[in-house]
Design a protein around this motif. Structure first.
Motif, PDB file in Angstrom:
ATOM      1  N   LEU A 118       0.834  -1.202   0.000  1.00  0.00           N
ATOM      2  CA  LEU A 118       0.000   0.000   0.000  1.00  0.00           C
ATOM      3  C   LEU A 118       0.869   1.253   0.000  1.00  0.00           C
ATOM      4  N   VAL A 119       1.911   1.254   0.818  1.00  0.00           N
ATOM      5  CA  VAL A 119       2.819   2.403   0.887  1.00  0.00           C
ATOM      6  C   VAL A 119       3.565   2.585  -0.429  1.00  0.00           C
ATOM      7  N   LEU A 120       4.014   1.483  -1.031  1.00  0.00           N
ATOM      8  CA  LEU A 120       4.775   1.555  -2.277  1.00  0.00           C
ATOM      9  C   LEU A 120       3.911   2.035  -3.439  1.00  0.00           C
ATOM     10  N   ILE A 121       2.663   1.605  -3.498  1.00  0.00           N
ATOM     11  CA  ILE A 121       1.768   2.044  -4.580  1.00  0.00           C
ATOM     12  C   ILE A 121       1.429   3.518  -4.414  1.00  0.00           C
ATOM     13  N   GLY A 122       1.212   3.932  -3.169  1.00  0.00           N
ATOM     14  CA  GLY A 122       0.968   5.351  -2.894  1.00  0.00           C
ATOM     15  C   GLY A 122      -0.425   5.805  -3.282  1.00  0.00           C
ATOM     16  N   ASP A 123      -0.533   7.098  -3.523  1.00  0.00           N
ATOM     17  CA  ASP A 123      -1.838   7.733  -3.745  1.00  0.00           C
ATOM     18  C   ASP A 123      -2.346   7.440  -5.151  1.00  0.00           C
ATOM     19  N   SER A 124      -2.891   6.227  -5.295  1.00  0.00           N
ATOM     20  CA  SER A 124      -3.402   5.786  -6.593  1.00  0.00           C
ATOM     21  C   SER A 124      -4.639   4.921  -6.366  1.00  0.00           C
ATOM     22  N   TRP A 125      -5.546   4.967  -7.331  1.00  0.00           N
ATOM     23  CA  TRP A 125      -6.714   4.099  -7.243  1.00  0.00           C
ATOM     24  C   TRP A 125      -6.322   2.628  -7.343  1.00  0.00           C
ATOM     25  N   TRP A 126      -5.125   2.359  -7.847  1.00  0.00           N
ATOM     26  CA  TRP A 126      -4.648   0.981  -7.905  1.00  0.00           C
ATOM     27  C   TRP A 126      -4.401   0.407  -6.517  1.00  0.00           C
ATOM     28  N   ALA A 127      -4.382   1.253  -5.501  1.00  0.00           N
ATOM     29  CA  ALA A 127      -4.211   0.762  -4.138  1.00  0.00           C
ATOM     30  C   ALA A 127      -5.482   0.098  -3.615  1.00  0.00           C
ATOM     31  N   LEU A 128      -6.633   0.437  -4.195  1.00  0.00           N
ATOM     32  CA  LEU A 128      -7.893  -0.082  -3.676  1.00  0.00           C
ATOM     33  C   LEU A 128      -8.008  -1.607  -3.715  1.00  0.00           C
ATOM     34  N   PRO A 129      -7.502  -2.287  -4.763  1.00  0.00           N
ATOM     35  CA  PRO A 129      -7.588  -3.756  -4.751  1.00  0.00           C
ATOM     36  C   PRO A 129      -6.912  -4.405  -3.543  1.00  0.00           C
ATOM     37  N   LEU A 130      -5.980  -3.689  -2.903  1.00  0.00           N
ATOM     38  CA  LEU A 130      -5.335  -4.258  -1.723  1.00  0.00           C
ATOM     39  C   LEU A 130      -6.302  -4.399  -0.552  1.00  0.00           C
ATOM     40  N   ALA A 131      -7.460  -3.734  -0.637  1.00  0.00           N
ATOM     41  CA  ALA A 131      -8.464  -3.897   0.418  1.00  0.00           C
ATOM     42  C   ALA A 131      -8.972  -5.329   0.478  1.00  0.00           C
ATOM     43  N   VAL A 132      -8.910  -6.041  -0.645  1.00  0.00           N
ATOM     44  CA  VAL A 132      -9.408  -7.421  -0.675  1.00  0.00           C
ATOM     45  C   VAL A 132      -8.520  -8.354   0.152  1.00  0.00           C
ATOM     46  N   PRO A 133      -7.205  -8.444  -0.140  1.00  0.00           N
ATOM     47  CA  PRO A 133      -6.377  -9.315   0.710  1.00  0.00           C
ATOM     48  C   PRO A 133      -6.310  -8.839   2.148  1.00  0.00           C
ATOM     49  N   LEU A 134      -6.392  -7.520   2.371  1.00  0.00           N
ATOM     50  CA  LEU A 134      -6.358  -7.033   3.748  1.00  0.00           C
ATOM     51  C   LEU A 134      -7.597  -7.487   4.517  1.00  0.00           C
ATOM     52  N   ALA A 135      -8.755  -7.512   3.868  1.00  0.00           N
ATOM     53  CA  ALA A 135      -9.973  -8.005   4.514  1.00  0.00           C
ATOM     54  C   ALA A 135      -9.843  -9.488   4.844  1.00  0.00           C
ATOM     55  N   VAL A 136      -9.290 -10.257   3.918  1.00  0.00           N
ATOM     56  CA  VAL A 136      -9.099 -11.692   4.152  1.00  0.00           C
ATOM     57  C   VAL A 136      -8.148 -11.913   5.324  1.00  0.00           C
ATOM     58  N   LEU A 137      -7.077 -11.122   5.394  1.00  0.00           N
ATOM     59  CA  LEU A 137      -6.112 -11.266   6.481  1.00  0.00           C
ATOM     60  C   LEU A 137      -6.685 -10.795   7.810  1.00  0.00           C
ATOM     61  N   PHE A 138      -7.570  -9.808   7.774  1.00  0.00           N
ATOM     62  CA  PHE A 138      -8.251  -9.394   9.003  1.00  0.00           C
ATOM     63  C   PHE A 138      -9.113 -10.541   9.528  1.00  0.00           C
ATOM     64  N   ALA A 139      -9.746 -11.277   8.629  1.00  0.00           N
ATOM     65  CA  ALA A 139     -10.528 -12.435   9.061  1.00  0.00           C
ATOM     66  C   ALA A 139      -9.618 -13.506   9.658  1.00  0.00           C
ATOM     67  N   ARG A 140      -8.427 -13.735   9.039  1.00  0.00           N
ATOM     68  CA  ARG A 140      -7.467 -14.690   9.623  1.00  0.00           C
ATOM     69  C   ARG A 140      -7.094 -14.238  11.037  1.00  0.00           C
ATOM     70  N   THR A 141      -6.889 -12.924  11.190  1.00  0.00           N
ATOM     71  CA  THR A 141      -6.536 -12.369  12.498  1.00  0.00           C
ATOM     72  C   THR A 141      -7.648 -12.623  13.503  1.00  0.00           C
ATOM     73  N   ALA A 142      -8.894 -12.455  13.067  1.00  0.00           N
ATOM     74  CA  ALA A 142     -10.041 -12.718  13.948  1.00  0.00           C
ATOM     75  C   ALA A 142     -10.087 -14.191  14.353  1.00  0.00           C
ATOM     76  N   PHE A 143      -9.767 -15.087  13.438  1.00  0.00           N
ATOM     77  CA  PHE A 143      -9.773 -16.511  13.763  1.00  0.00           C
ATOM     78  C   PHE A 143      -8.714 -16.830  14.823  1.00  0.00           C
ATOM     79  N   ILE A 144      -7.560 -16.179  14.732  1.00  0.00           N
ATOM     80  CA  ILE A 144      -6.521 -16.395  15.750  1.00  0.00           C
ATOM     81  C   ILE A 144      -7.013 -15.904  17.103  1.00  0.00           C
ATOM     82  N   GLY A 145      -7.647 -14.722  17.122  1.00  0.00           N
ATOM     83  CA  GLY A 145      -8.201 -14.216  18.370  1.00  0.00           C
ATOM     84  C   GLY A 145      -9.267 -15.133  18.927  1.00  0.00           C
ATOM     85  N   HIS A 146     -10.083 -15.700  18.048  1.00  0.00           N
ATOM     86  CA  HIS A 146     -11.116 -16.669  18.458  1.00  0.00           C
ATOM     87  C   HIS A 146     -10.480 -17.869  19.131  1.00  0.00           C
ATOM     88  N   ASP A 147      -9.438 -18.424  18.536  1.00  0.00           N
ATOM     89  CA  ASP A 147      -8.779 -19.594  19.095  1.00  0.00           C
ATOM     90  C   ASP A 147      -8.114 -19.261  20.426  1.00  0.00           C
TER      91      ASP A 147
END
Length: 358
Positions: free
Chosen positions: A67-96
């Motif tokens: 995200l930092v390397l791409i910078g202020d570009s609309w191309w940064a928005l697709p990174l929201a997808v893997p970040l959401a998936v990783l947030f869910a992984r993080t939630a699963f760790i907290g659950h366990d």
């Protein structure tokens, strides 16, 4: 047909993740507990969890770096997808961690939960853990399980009958609205987390509150430092919506549409209380990963402290034991599980739609 009521499991749970110490397990659950214990499936998997936590942390760092390397570009928005998936992984760790699956030390488990919940997600570990433990004690019990309490959605005809105004409209259409509403779940969890701080003891409130604020400040600072305000808002909206949807996809199949104990009926024992109210999801390694092991919902509810990688190993033992007892063991595909959950929500709202009909 009215179903027997669930009985609250009061008191501290033992190290096996079964009923509380001193609680009579009965003849149905005890033999299964012995078999599972004899197979070593209640033992810890410290190395496995260390790899999962480290991999998740590195992946999160990788997305932030990109995200930092791409910078202020609309191309940064697709990174929201893997970040959401990783947030869910993080939630699963907290659950366990909340279920003591990672380790038996409560202090270490709480630390892992605070880092993965409060700091990384902006979700109160204390609030969620208390709520989730009540759910495990009495799954699908309308009077005791907070996950089926009447709120935006309702799960029984009695709850639907009490609706009025806008909430009545929600109930009539709740099956259609379910997945759109999950897009708001990520934000809703944060709101509930801050609201719950008032309930917590002063020391816990200070720790959890500080971590929640740290997450919020760091999240906003990162986005506004890298992106323009408009792009930052779009990224946050997409990220939080997909995170909420992912959690909805993971939790919806587990209990919705399964047996709901009758508060006035005969009590169930531990095994029936957990098995009859839960649904497993068939699949392989990808399903295990996507649902964080929650696809083995029956095994997880019977043995909450069982490490995630052991759930699939316990499944044949639990299935065979239920078959011997004549207890229904429900397992279905992922898509069909959503269909069953939505059908239940649709049926609950049917009387209100019938009242509206000319």
């Amino acid at each position: 047909m009215p179903q027997p009521a669930a009985v609250a499991l009061d008191g501290p749970r033992d190290s096996t993740g079964g009923p509380p110490a001193g609680h009579r397990t009965g003849s149905e659950f005890a033999p299964l507990l012995r078999t599972v214990r004899d197979h070593g499936l209640l033992g810890r998997r410290h190395a496995w969890y260390a790899r999962v936590i480290a991999t998740n942390a590195l992946a999160l760092a990788g997305v932030v770096t990109a995200l930092v390397l791409i910078g202020d570009s609309w191309w940064a928005l697709p990174l929201a997808v893997p970040l959401a998936v990783l947030f869910a992984r993080t939630a699963f760790i907290g659950h366990d961690a909340g279920h003591a699956q990672i380790g038996g030390d409560k202090a270490v488990g709480r630390l892992i939960g605070l880092v993965h919940g409060n700091l990384l997600l902006g979700l109160s570990y204390g609030w969620w853990n208390a709520k989730h433990n009540r759910h495990h004690a009495n799954p699908n019990h309308v009077d005791k399980d907070p996950d089926v309490a009447a709120d935006v959605l309702v799960f029984s005809g009695e709850q639907a009958g009490d609706r009025s105004g806008f909430r009545r409209w929600l109930t009539r259409n709740q099956a259609w609205l379910f997945f759109p509403l999950t897009l708001l779940e990520g934000v809703a969890l944060k709101v509930h987390s801050f609201q719950d701080l008032r309930r917590q003891p002063p020391r816990e409130r200070a720790v959890e509150g500080a971590l929640l604020v740290t997450h919020a400040v760091a999240y906003v600072t990162l986005l506004l430092t890298v992106l323009s305000p408009g792009k930052a808002l779009a990224f946050a909206a997409l990220h939080q919506a997909l995170f909420g949807l992912h959690l909805g996809l993971a939790f919806a199949p587990n209990h919705k549409g399964m047996e709901m104990p009758d508060p006035d009926g005969e009590p169930w024992g531990h095994l029936r209380r957990q098995v009859l109210t839960s649904r497993n999801i068939r699949g392989g390694a990808l399903t295990d990963w996507f649902l964080g092991g929650l696809n083995y919902q029956i095994e997880h509810h019977l043995f909450p402290s069982m490490p995630r990688p052991h759930l699939r190993l316990a499944q044949p033992l639990v299935r065979a034991h239920c078959r011997d007892l004549g207890v229904p063991y429900v397992e279905t595909g992922l898509v069909d599980s959503y269909r069953q959950a939505l059908r239940h929500l649709h049926e609950v709202g049917e009387p209100l739609r019938a009242d509206q009909a000319p």
